[in-house]
Motif scaffolding. Structure first.
Motif, PDB file in Angstrom:
ATOM      1  N   ASN A  46       1.825   1.295  24.458  1.00 59.49           N
ATOM      2  CA  ASN A  46       3.253   1.375  24.116  1.00 59.49           C
ATOM      3  C   ASN A  46       3.800   0.146  23.384  1.00 59.49           C
ATOM      4  N   VAL A  47       3.073  -0.358  22.405  1.00 64.20           N
ATOM      5  CA  VAL A  47       3.593  -1.412  21.541  1.00 64.20           C
ATOM      6  C   VAL A  47       4.364  -0.726  20.418  1.00 64.20           C
ATOM      7  N   ARG A  48       5.676  -0.933  20.389  1.00 61.76           N
ATOM      8  CA  ARG A  48       6.509  -0.255  19.393  1.00 61.76           C
ATOM      9  C   ARG A  48       6.276  -0.814  17.998  1.00 61.76           C
ATOM     10  N   ILE A  49       6.330   0.087  17.022  1.00 64.10           N
ATOM     11  CA  ILE A  49       6.207  -0.311  15.626  1.00 64.10           C
ATOM     12  C   ILE A  49       7.588  -0.685  15.116  1.00 64.10           C
ATOM     13  N   SER A  50       7.699  -1.868  14.540  1.00 63.89           N
ATOM     14  CA  SER A  50       8.975  -2.311  13.977  1.00 63.89           C
ATOM     15  C   SER A  50       9.237  -1.584  12.656  1.00 63.89           C
ATOM     16  N   ARG A  51      10.451  -1.730  12.149  1.00 67.14           N
ATOM     17  CA  ARG A  51      10.797  -1.121  10.859  1.00 67.14           C
ATOM     18  C   ARG A  51       9.931  -1.712   9.745  1.00 67.14           C
ATOM     19  N   PHE A  52       9.668  -3.009   9.831  1.00 66.64           N
ATOM     20  CA  PHE A  52       8.781  -3.660   8.863  1.00 66.64           C
ATOM     21  C   PHE A  52       7.387  -3.031   8.913  1.00 66.64           C
ATOM     22  N   GLY A  53       6.920  -2.733  10.116  1.00 64.60           N
ATOM     23  CA  GLY A  53       5.621  -2.088  10.277  1.00 64.60           C
ATOM     24  C   GLY A  53       5.597  -0.692   9.683  1.00 64.60           C
ATOM     25  N   LEU A  54       6.677   0.069   9.895  1.00 60.57           N
ATOM     26  CA  LEU A  54       6.741   1.418   9.334  1.00 60.57           C
ATOM     27  C   LEU A  54       6.761   1.384   7.808  1.00 60.57           C
ATOM     28  N   VAL A  55       7.546   0.478   7.250  1.00 63.52           N
ATOM     29  CA  VAL A  55       7.601   0.375   5.783  1.00 63.52           C
ATOM     30  C   VAL A  55       6.249  -0.050   5.236  1.00 63.52           C
ATOM     31  N   SER A  56       5.556  -0.938   5.925  1.00 63.62           N
ATOM     32  CA  SER A  56       4.227  -1.371   5.488  1.00 63.62           C
ATOM     33  C   SER A  56       3.231  -0.227   5.518  1.00 63.62           C
ATOM     34  N   VAL A  57       3.272   0.570   6.566  1.00 66.06           N
ATOM     35  CA  VAL A  57       2.370   1.718   6.673  1.00 66.06           C
ATOM     36  C   VAL A  57       2.688   2.742   5.578  1.00 66.06           C
ATOM     37  N   ILE A  58       3.979   2.922   5.288  1.00 67.77           N
ATOM     38  CA  ILE A  58       4.364   3.843   4.216  1.00 67.77           C
ATOM     39  C   ILE A  58       3.817   3.348   2.876  1.00 67.77           C
ATOM     40  N   PHE A  59       3.900   2.044   2.614  1.00 66.74           N
ATOM     41  CA  PHE A  59       3.331   1.492   1.390  1.00 66.74           C
ATOM     42  C   PHE A  59       1.829   1.735   1.326  1.00 66.74           C
ATOM     43  N   CYS A  60       1.160   1.578   2.444  1.00 69.04           N
ATOM     44  CA  CYS A  60      -0.281   1.783   2.488  1.00 69.04           C
ATOM     45  C   CYS A  60      -0.641   3.226   2.139  1.00 69.04           C
ATOM     46  N   TRP A  61       0.034   4.181   2.768  1.00 64.92           N
ATOM     47  CA  TRP A  61      -0.233   5.600   2.488  1.00 64.92           C
ATOM     48  C   TRP A  61       0.171   5.967   1.073  1.00 64.92           C
ATOM     49  N   PHE A  62       1.289   5.405   0.580  1.00 63.85           N
ATOM     50  CA  PHE A  62       1.732   5.698  -0.781  1.00 63.85           C
ATOM     51  C   PHE A  62       0.702   5.230  -1.801  1.00 63.85           C
ATOM     52  N   GLY A  63       0.188   4.031  -1.604  1.00 69.87           N
ATOM     53  CA  GLY A  63      -0.833   3.520  -2.519  1.00 69.87           C
ATOM     54  C   GLY A  63      -2.079   4.378  -2.516  1.00 69.87           C
ATOM     55  N   ALA A  64      -2.496   4.819  -1.340  1.00 69.13           N
ATOM     56  CA  ALA A  64      -3.684   5.674  -1.256  1.00 69.13           C
ATOM     57  C   ALA A  64      -3.424   7.023  -1.928  1.00 69.13           C
ATOM     58  N   ALA A  65      -2.222   7.580  -1.739  1.00 71.70           N
ATOM     59  CA  ALA A  65      -1.894   8.857  -2.373  1.00 71.70           C
ATOM     60  C   ALA A  65      -1.890   8.723  -3.890  1.00 71.70           C
ATOM     61  N   VAL A  66      -1.325   7.641  -4.400  1.00 74.37           N
ATOM     62  CA  VAL A  66      -1.310   7.417  -5.850  1.00 74.37           C
ATOM     63  C   VAL A  66      -2.730   7.211  -6.370  1.00 74.37           C
ATOM     64  N   ALA A  67      -3.538   6.452  -5.659  1.00 78.33           N
ATOM     65  CA  ALA A  67      -4.905   6.181  -6.108  1.00 78.33           C
ATOM     66  C   ALA A  67      -5.728   7.466  -6.168  1.00 78.33           C
ATOM     67  N   PHE A  68      -5.673   8.278  -5.126  1.00 73.17           N
ATOM     68  CA  PHE A  68      -6.457   9.511  -5.132  1.00 73.17           C
ATOM     69  C   PHE A  68      -5.865  10.556  -6.072  1.00 73.17           C
ATOM     70  N   GLY A  69      -4.536  10.581  -6.179  1.00 71.03           N
ATOM     71  CA  GLY A  69      -3.914  11.516  -7.120  1.00 71.03           C
ATOM     72  C   GLY A  69      -4.278  11.183  -8.549  1.00 71.03           C
ATOM     73  N   SER A  70      -4.313   9.922  -8.878  1.00 66.37           N
ATOM     74  CA  SER A  70      -4.689   9.541 -10.234  1.00 66.37           C
ATOM     75  C   SER A  70      -6.186   9.749 -10.479  1.00 66.37           C
ATOM     76  N   ALA A  71      -6.992   9.651  -9.439  1.00 71.39           N
ATOM     77  CA  ALA A  71      -8.426   9.921  -9.593  1.00 71.39           C
ATOM     78  C   ALA A  71      -8.651  11.408  -9.879  1.00 71.39           C
ATOM     79  N   ALA A  72      -7.812  12.260  -9.298  1.00 69.96           N
ATOM     80  CA  ALA A  72      -7.959  13.692  -9.547  1.00 69.96           C
ATOM     81  C   ALA A  72      -7.624  14.032 -10.992  1.00 69.96           C
ATOM     82  N   PHE A  73      -6.708  13.273 -11.580  1.00 73.02           N
ATOM     83  CA  PHE A  73      -6.302  13.551 -12.961  1.00 73.02           C
ATOM     84  C   PHE A  73      -6.834  12.518 -13.941  1.00 73.02           C
ATOM     85  N   THR A  74      -7.823  11.738 -13.520  1.00 71.40           N
ATOM     86  CA  THR A  74      -8.512  10.719 -14.324  1.00 71.40           C
ATOM     87  C   THR A  74      -7.544   9.778 -15.046  1.00 71.40           C
TER      88      THR A  74
END
Length: 115
Positions: A46-74
């Motif tokens: 039960n260690v709560r995630i701070s707002r900074f942590g949530l925004v950081s995780v969102i950046f991480c997932w966003f970067g991965a989505a952009v990287a794989f999405g761009s790989a699909a379209f070369t």
């Protein structure tokens, strides 16, 4: 658009990371229930995630989505940008996790010493 099995796989991964990003973003809503770090990540329950942590995780997932999405379209340049955003998000998430665990330890120590 999509030419091979690898392109379809990259597109599916991009969609998965986009869904994970939106799921994490729901934690920023005012009435959302508190998100917690997993036990295997922090070693504590039960260690709560701070707002900074949530925004950081969102950046991480966003970067991965952009990287794989761009790989699909070369789109190599966009893929590199997505990879860099994902790396920065991962570093920020690691810092946020460290801060959240430190705050959790301090709160637990304060609760133990006040007894």
């Amino acid at each position: 658009f999509v030419h091979s099995v690898a392109d379809i796989f990259y597109l599916v991964l991009a969609i998965l990371f986009a869904v994970l990003m939106l799921r994490a973003a729901f934690g920023l809503l005012p009435r959302a229930r508190p998100r917690v770090w997993g036990f295997c990540v922090t070693g504590y329950e039960n260690v709560r995630i701070s707002r900074f942590g949530l925004v950081s995780v969102i950046f991480c997932w966003f970067g991965a989505a952009v990287a794989f999405g761009s790989a699909a379209f070369t789109l190599a340049a966009l893929g590199l940008i997505g990879l860099l955003v994902s790396i920065v998000g991962f570093i920020l998430a690691s810092i946020a996790k460290w801060r959240d665990v430190r705050l959790f330890r301090l709160q637990r120590l304060a609760a133990l010493t006040s007894i």
